[in-house]
Design a protein around this motif. Structure first.
Motif, PDB file in Angstrom:
ATOM      1  N   MET A 148       0.825  -1.211   0.000  1.00  0.00           N
ATOM      2  CA  MET A 148       0.000   0.000   0.000  1.00  0.00           C
ATOM      3  C   MET A 148       0.858   1.259   0.000  1.00  0.00           C
ATOM      4  SD  MET A 148      -2.842  -1.375  -0.366  1.00  0.00           S
ATOM      5  CE  MET A 148      -3.745   0.188  -0.445  1.00  0.00           C
ATOM      6  N   ARG A 149       1.958   1.266   0.752  1.00  0.00           N
ATOM      7  CA  ARG A 149       2.778   2.475   0.741  1.00  0.00           C
ATOM      8  C   ARG A 149       3.540   2.611  -0.573  1.00  0.00           C
ATOM      9  NH1 ARG A 149       6.869   1.262   5.832  1.00  0.00           N
ATOM     10  NH2 ARG A 149       8.127  -0.416   4.942  1.00  0.00           N
ATOM     11  N   GLN A 202       9.687   6.614   6.737  1.00  0.00           N
ATOM     12  CA  GLN A 202       8.679   7.605   7.083  1.00  0.00           C
ATOM     13  C   GLN A 202       8.277   7.559   8.555  1.00  0.00           C
ATOM     14  OE1 GLN A 202       5.663   7.884   3.560  1.00  0.00           O
ATOM     15  NE2 GLN A 202       6.340   5.757   3.606  1.00  0.00           N
ATOM     16  N   GLY A 203       8.982   6.761   9.338  1.00  0.00           N
ATOM     17  CA  GLY A 203       8.596   6.570  10.730  1.00  0.00           C
ATOM     18  C   GLY A 203       8.762   7.820  11.578  1.00  0.00           C
ATOM     19  N   THR A 241      -7.801   1.600  15.254  1.00  0.00           N
ATOM     20  CA  THR A 241      -7.000   1.126  14.135  1.00  0.00           C
ATOM     21  C   THR A 241      -5.751   0.407  14.638  1.00  0.00           C
ATOM     22  OG1 THR A 241      -5.391   2.938  13.850  1.00  0.00           O
ATOM     23  CG2 THR A 241      -7.617   3.311  13.033  1.00  0.00           C
ATOM     24  N   ALA A 242      -5.148  -0.346  13.716  1.00  0.00           N
ATOM     25  CA  ALA A 242      -3.788  -0.805  13.957  1.00  0.00           C
ATOM     26  C   ALA A 242      -2.871   0.407  13.901  1.00  0.00           C
ATOM     27  CB  ALA A 242      -3.380  -1.835  12.907  1.00  0.00           C
ATOM     28  N   ALA A 243      -1.866   0.449  14.770  1.00  0.00           N
ATOM     29  CA  ALA A 243      -0.892   1.531  14.715  1.00  0.00           C
ATOM     30  C   ALA A 243      -0.113   1.422  13.401  1.00  0.00           C
ATOM     31  CB  ALA A 243       0.058   1.438  15.911  1.00  0.00           C
ATOM     32  N   GLY A 244       0.489   2.516  12.992  1.00  0.00           N
ATOM     33  CA  GLY A 244       1.197   2.534  11.725  1.00  0.00           C
ATOM     34  C   GLY A 244       0.683   3.672  10.866  1.00  0.00           C
ATOM     35  N   ILE A 245       0.853   3.536   9.560  1.00  0.00           N
ATOM     36  CA  ILE A 245       0.480   4.617   8.653  1.00  0.00           C
ATOM     37  C   ILE A 245      -1.010   4.914   8.710  1.00  0.00           C
ATOM     38  CG2 ILE A 245       0.165   3.103   6.676  1.00  0.00           C
ATOM     39  CD1 ILE A 245       1.563   6.716   6.671  1.00  0.00           C
ATOM     40  N   THR A 246      -1.853   3.895   9.004  1.00  0.00           N
ATOM     41  CA  THR A 246      -3.298   4.133   9.079  1.00  0.00           C
ATOM     42  C   THR A 246      -3.617   5.141  10.175  1.00  0.00           C
ATOM     43  OG1 THR A 246      -3.741   1.893   8.301  1.00  0.00           O
ATOM     44  CG2 THR A 246      -5.555   3.053   9.351  1.00  0.00           C
ATOM     45  N   ASN A 302       7.331  -3.094  14.805  1.00  0.00           N
ATOM     46  CA  ASN A 302       7.711  -1.926  14.021  1.00  0.00           C
ATOM     47  C   ASN A 302       6.698  -0.784  14.139  1.00  0.00           C
ATOM     48  OD1 ASN A 302       5.946  -3.670  12.379  1.00  0.00           O
ATOM     49  ND2 ASN A 302       6.272  -2.159  10.780  1.00  0.00           N
ATOM     50  N   GLN A 303       5.544  -1.032  14.772  1.00  0.00           N
ATOM     51  CA  GLN A 303       4.546   0.022  14.978  1.00  0.00           C
ATOM     52  C   GLN A 303       4.753   0.780  16.287  1.00  0.00           C
ATOM     53  OE1 GLN A 303       0.882  -2.169  14.884  1.00  0.00           O
ATOM     54  NE2 GLN A 303       0.821  -2.333  12.658  1.00  0.00           N
ATOM     55  N   ARG A 304       5.570   0.229  17.166  1.00  0.00           N
ATOM     56  CA  ARG A 304       5.650   0.748  18.538  1.00  0.00           C
ATOM     57  C   ARG A 304       6.230   2.163  18.592  1.00  0.00           C
ATOM     58  NH1 ARG A 304       7.010  -3.660  20.434  1.00  0.00           N
ATOM     59  NH2 ARG A 304       4.952  -4.182  21.285  1.00  0.00           N
ATOM     60  N   ARG A 305       7.310   2.412  17.867  1.00  0.00           N
ATOM     61  CA  ARG A 305       7.968   3.724  17.917  1.00  0.00           C
ATOM     62  C   ARG A 305       7.004   4.824  17.448  1.00  0.00           C
ATOM     63  NH1 ARG A 305      13.337   6.145  16.706  1.00  0.00           N
ATOM     64  NH2 ARG A 305      14.265   4.077  16.860  1.00  0.00           N
TER      65      ARG A 305
END
Length: 385
Positions: free
Chosen positions: A36-37, A165-166, A293-298, A317-320
């Protein structure tokens, strides 16, 4: 040796159009986020005149058809049985997620070279946790330049441009992991949002002038490997939402939990719809008043539209990023491992109050305004074109 493999460097341009090749996978294990990204980036590049092609392995849960339906040419690497070995990288090391490739990296490199031998690229863009500098170096003969999209900073790369992009990332995180001449774009300043998000942004903020809970969105990822969606619906079924509240659930076409989620949705005490393979996500977000939502880009996309959000950390990888958004007061982060239900029960009574919704929306506006100021001249697209 693979590094000795050479191909004639054919002209890659069709007229004056650059050819850009993406090497990226989706699967039931990998999820859909990497594809998706890459699609978001491809849309931006195509709007600027480039042609884009996707090379993906036909894992269970792949998105080859979805990519093709978006108008992009696809080349399929064969599905390999689960018994395929994973070879050691140079020096006896391999990426932590090497098994996600499905074959050893040398096999993947050979197969990718074979597909690209008459499709020399101006840019080869790799978004894959299972590939590193060994694979990238082998593909040098079929691409003028290489870009890597990453958010782990846990392995070496042989690339000319790297994008992470984090939230909270910086070039220092990749010190010693990329060539000295590599141009690094790190941090949320470089996040790309699809055009429809920009189109709907003002409208999304306008409908929240009077904060109230009429529509609630649940979207836990395209695959939702841990069946977090069902856990969320179990909690919502027992929670005293306003009687008129409508719940919208977004699922990926390849989620193995889809039918279970549909069954649970039918038995909720609130009007609930389950949307599958959504192509208008910005419109769906803009129409809701709160999101789980799930953490991350969403979660960051929700912020972009001013949508108050509870972001559930489902992967390391979503934690930060979730922590950075939480610390900024933009989202409420839930990092509870397997105890999603307990965490939701504890947080929802506070989060769904009108004053909290209004506070989170203001925080989104302030955060995104500051981010917009920094995002104005990131230079990523110009570096590629």
């Amino acid at each position: 040796m693979l590094r000795e493999c050479q191909f004639e460097k054919l002209t890659s341009r069709q007229g004056n159009r650059l050819r850009i090749v993406f090497r990226v996978d989706a699967s039931l294990e990998i999820g859909t986020g990497h594809v998706m990204r890459c699609l978001t980036l491809a849309d931006v590049l195509c709007a600027r005149g480039a042609t884009c092609l996707f090379v993906c392995r036909a894992h269970p849960g792949n998105l080859l058809n979805s990519i093709h339906q978006r108008g992009y040419e696809t080349l399929s690497l064969p599905k390999i049985g689960e018994g395929a070995g994973v070879a050691q990288g140079t020096g006896g090391t391999q990426p932590r997620h090497a098994a996600w490739v499905g074959v050893d990296w040398t096999t993947d490199a050979r197969q990718t070279l074979a597909l690209m031998k008459d499709k020399f690229a101006d840019w080869l863009i790799i978004d894959h946790y299972g590939l590193d500098w060994c694979w990238e170096g082998v593909l040098r003969p079929v691409s003028a330049r290489i870009m890597v999209i990453d958010d782990l900073a846990d392995r070496r790369h042989d690339c000319d441009v790297l994008l992470d992009q984090g939230l909270g990332r910086s070039a220092l995180d990749y010190e010693g992991l990329v060539p000295s001449a590599c141009k690094i774009f790190a941090g949320a300043d470089h996040v790309l949002f699809r055009p429809e998000f920009h189109t709907l942004r003002e409208e999304s903020y306008a409908r929240r002038k009077i904060p109230r809970l009429r529509n609630l969105l649940v979207t836990m990822g395209g695959v939702d490997a841990f069946n977090a969606t069902t856990a969320v619906l179990e909690v919502l079924g027992d929670f005293p939402l306003p009687p008129e509240c409508r719940i919208t659930v977004v699922m990926g076409l390849n989620s193995i939990w889809l039918e279970q989620v549909r069954d649970r949705a039918e038995n909720l005490p609130y009007a609930t719809q389950v949307l599958v393979d959504v192509q208008n996500m910005a419109e769906v977000m803009a129409a809701n008043d709160f999101a789980i939502t799930a953490a991350g880009i969403t979660a960051l996309e929700c912020c972009f539209l001013g949508l108050p959000t509870l972001a559930v950390v489902l992967a390391d990888n979503q934690r930060r990023g979730a922590k950075a958004l939480h610390d900024a007061g933009v989202v409420e982060a839930l990092d509870v491992g397997d105890s999603i239900g307990e965490g939701l029960h504890a947080k929802l009574p506070h989060l769904l109050r009108s004053e909290k919704l209004e506070k989170m929306q203001r925080a989104c506006s302030d955060f995104m305004r500051e981010l917009d100021d920094r995002r104005g001249n990131t230079g990523l697209i110009d570096a590629l074109l």
